[in-house]
Design a protein around this motif. Structure first.
Motif, PDB file in Angstrom:
ATOM      1  N   MET A  38       5.747  -3.738  -0.778  1.00 46.96           N
ATOM      2  CA  MET A  38       5.037  -2.606  -0.155  1.00 46.96           C
ATOM      3  C   MET A  38       5.681  -2.173   1.157  1.00 46.96           C
ATOM      4  O   MET A  38       6.226  -3.009   1.876  1.00 46.96           O
ATOM      5  CB  MET A  38       3.620  -3.052   0.221  1.00 46.96           C
ATOM      6  CG  MET A  38       2.614  -2.999  -0.870  1.00 46.96           C
ATOM      7  SD  MET A  38       1.050  -3.639  -0.207  1.00 46.96           S
ATOM      8  CE  MET A  38      -0.074  -2.915  -1.375  1.00 46.96           C
ATOM      9  N   SER A  39       5.527  -0.880   1.476  1.00 44.94           N
ATOM     10  CA  SER A  39       5.929  -0.415   2.802  1.00 44.94           C
ATOM     11  C   SER A  39       4.872  -0.844   3.813  1.00 44.94           C
ATOM     12  O   SER A  39       3.742  -1.184   3.440  1.00 44.94           O
ATOM     13  CB  SER A  39       6.035   1.108   2.789  1.00 44.94           C
ATOM     14  OG  SER A  39       4.742   1.656   2.591  1.00 44.94           O
ATOM     15  N   PHE A  40       5.218  -0.797   5.108  1.00 46.78           N
ATOM     16  CA  PHE A  40       4.219  -1.055   6.144  1.00 46.78           C
ATOM     17  C   PHE A  40       3.027  -0.110   5.997  1.00 46.78           C
ATOM     18  O   PHE A  40       1.877  -0.498   6.170  1.00 46.78           O
ATOM     19  CB  PHE A  40       4.832  -0.866   7.544  1.00 46.78           C
ATOM     20  CG  PHE A  40       5.487  -2.106   8.084  1.00 46.78           C
ATOM     21  CD1 PHE A  40       4.784  -3.303   8.169  1.00 46.78           C
ATOM     22  CD2 PHE A  40       6.806  -2.084   8.514  1.00 46.78           C
ATOM     23  CE1 PHE A  40       5.385  -4.446   8.672  1.00 46.78           C
ATOM     24  CE2 PHE A  40       7.409  -3.227   9.023  1.00 46.78           C
ATOM     25  CZ  PHE A  40       6.702  -4.410   9.104  1.00 46.78           C
ATOM     26  N   GLU A  41       3.311   1.144   5.680  1.00 40.17           N
ATOM     27  CA  GLU A  41       2.240   2.143   5.573  1.00 40.17           C
ATOM     28  C   GLU A  41       1.208   1.738   4.519  1.00 40.17           C
ATOM     29  O   GLU A  41       0.000   1.842   4.742  1.00 40.17           O
ATOM     30  CB  GLU A  41       2.830   3.529   5.231  1.00 40.17           C
ATOM     31  CG  GLU A  41       3.555   4.220   6.380  1.00 40.17           C
ATOM     32  CD  GLU A  41       4.995   3.732   6.601  1.00 40.17           C
ATOM     33  OE1 GLU A  41       5.431   2.778   5.913  1.00 40.17           O
ATOM     34  OE2 GLU A  41       5.682   4.294   7.479  1.00 40.17           O
ATOM     35  N   GLU A  42       1.696   1.290   3.351  1.00 42.61           N
ATOM     36  CA  GLU A  42       0.775   0.856   2.293  1.00 42.61           C
ATOM     37  C   GLU A  42       0.072  -0.443   2.674  1.00 42.61           C
ATOM     38  O   GLU A  42      -1.103  -0.645   2.390  1.00 42.61           O
ATOM     39  CB  GLU A  42       1.544   0.621   0.984  1.00 42.61           C
ATOM     40  CG  GLU A  42       1.962   1.868   0.261  1.00 42.61           C
ATOM     41  CD  GLU A  42       2.829   1.515  -0.947  1.00 42.61           C
ATOM     42  OE1 GLU A  42       2.486   1.947  -2.054  1.00 42.61           O
ATOM     43  OE2 GLU A  42       3.848   0.795  -0.783  1.00 42.61           O
TER      44      GLU A  42
ATOM     45  N   ILE B 156      -0.657  -1.598   5.621  1.00 39.17           N
ATOM     46  CA  ILE B 156      -1.697  -1.365   6.635  1.00 39.17           C
ATOM     47  C   ILE B 156      -2.951  -0.824   5.957  1.00 39.17           C
ATOM     48  O   ILE B 156      -4.070  -1.246   6.240  1.00 39.17           O
ATOM     49  CB  ILE B 156      -1.171  -0.400   7.727  1.00 39.17           C
ATOM     50  CG1 ILE B 156      -0.107  -1.117   8.574  1.00 39.17           C
ATOM     51  CG2 ILE B 156      -2.309   0.113   8.603  1.00 39.17           C
ATOM     52  CD1 ILE B 156       0.660  -0.215   9.524  1.00 39.17           C
TER      53      ILE B 156
END
Lengths: 243, 243
Positions: free
Chosen positions: A168-172, A174
């Motif tokens: 996952m990306s940080f955005e997802e 979070i």
């Protein structure tokens, strides 16, 4: 009580903690439970604490004091050669504090108990994440279990088990933690806003984005409302039981 | 551990319990935790048990024995005039058993402790639902809190808080409990299949649909898989965090 989560992502480490402490239900305060140390270009270390507040504050203070006294520098967060040694240092300090406060045996030790999550990266090595027990020993996050929770872990665990993926990306990620915290906040008064967050990007060796998320944070509100609706919609769309 | 839930629906009462009992992680067995008594046309009573198995079995046996001895019929499940008196009878029996097993004070009492959910309907009155504490006292489900959980309650609670509505049909409510049990089963080894279910339709005064749901039940499997996917889809559809 408390709720803390740390995720080990391919992109780096993500930490989130609440700030509520309580003795009973009427002695409620806000205290920071996330602490970050860094030496730019060399290391970033974040510790989150759950458990007896007197114990966790004493541990953090002792770790801080030792970092500023130049003698025996090896024994400090800022000079330990590996993250494993950092975890050992935190574990030993925790055990020492609990032991010194509890001189009446096991019962007292559980009263003064605390658990800590320690994560970070030191130059030349990979990011690592540890869960430290009140006994001072610890375990490390692995590919099979790339996250740790501490405190009031149960309400927010199912969504992490179902949806977490280290790619996952940080955005997802979070967003995932917001959902997990929201489920916990809805069910347990001993976990409360604001939340603290630190997103450490691997191989940067500097403190990442740190943010305090207040009760009225618009994105948190939109996740909280949106998740309730999305859950109900997801639930409706499953086939009904037939007699 | 155990997981039991009872919902008070407009349509009637829905009970679901798991069947796992364990002492440690290697002494694992399957025991029924849901018991139903009925006098057709007059009353239906269902009890679910969580806690020390020796205690709960003794309580159920005593309640059964007393029901078959004709003397003092008022003091039995089958003759108590109201559901409130039924709850009192169960609470008193529970307290009596715990007290007789634990003669070494509070610690022992918590070792032998148990919690029970009692629900049912007696001719001329509405269906009622009670949660009985180890101390023998109890609370009744209300319009504000029209459900009770016992045992390992936390993992499966968020979805009930979000999606439960007493106006639901039995079909929807069974689906809801499957989702709640699935979240719990995924996270806690001390809760295990098969599940027991009893759906009592209000004002019928006869035992409703009873079913044992095995590990390989196709509908349970479809909910378990479908819910994982629906959760991930619901999660994906929420707006991502932006730095």
């Amino acid at each position: 009580m408390t709720y803390c989560v740390a995720l080990r992502l391919d992109q780096g480490l993500l930490f989130m903690s609440d700030t509520r402490t309580n003795a009973g239900v009427d002695n409620v305060s806000t205290f920071r439970k996330m602490f970050t140390w860094s030496v730019e270009g060399d290391r970033v270390i974040t510790i989150m604490t759950a458990g007896n507040l007197a114990t966790t504050q004493a541990v953090i203070s002792l770790l801080n004091e030792r970092s500023v006294v130049p003698a025996d520098r090896k024994q400090t967060l800022l000079a330990a050669p590996t993250m494993f040694q950092v975890a050992r240092l935190v574990g030993d300090t925790l055990k020492e504090i609990i032991h010194s406060q509890a001189e009446d045996g096991q019962n007292a030790e559980s009263t003064f108990g605390a658990t800590m999550i320690v994560g970070g990266q030191i130059k030349g090595m990979d990011p690592r994440l540890f869960l430290i027990y009140p006994e001072g020993n610890f375990i490390e996050a692995s590919d099979e279990t790339p996250f740790f929770q501490a405190g009031e872990t149960k309400y927010g665990r199912p969504i992490i088990l179902r949806a977490f993926d280290p790619a996952m990306s940080f955005e997802e990620a979070i967003k995932l933690l917001y959902v997990s915290f929201d489920s916990t906040l809805k069910a347990n008064l001993a976990v409360g806003m604001p939340l603290d967050m630190h997103a450490y990007e691997a191989d940067t060796f500097e403190t990442g984005m740190q943010r305090r998320i207040p009760q009225d944070d618009p994105y948190f509100q939109s996740i909280s409302t949106g998740w309730g609706e999305a859950l109900r919609a997801a639930f409706m769309q499953l086939p009904d039981f037939t007699f």
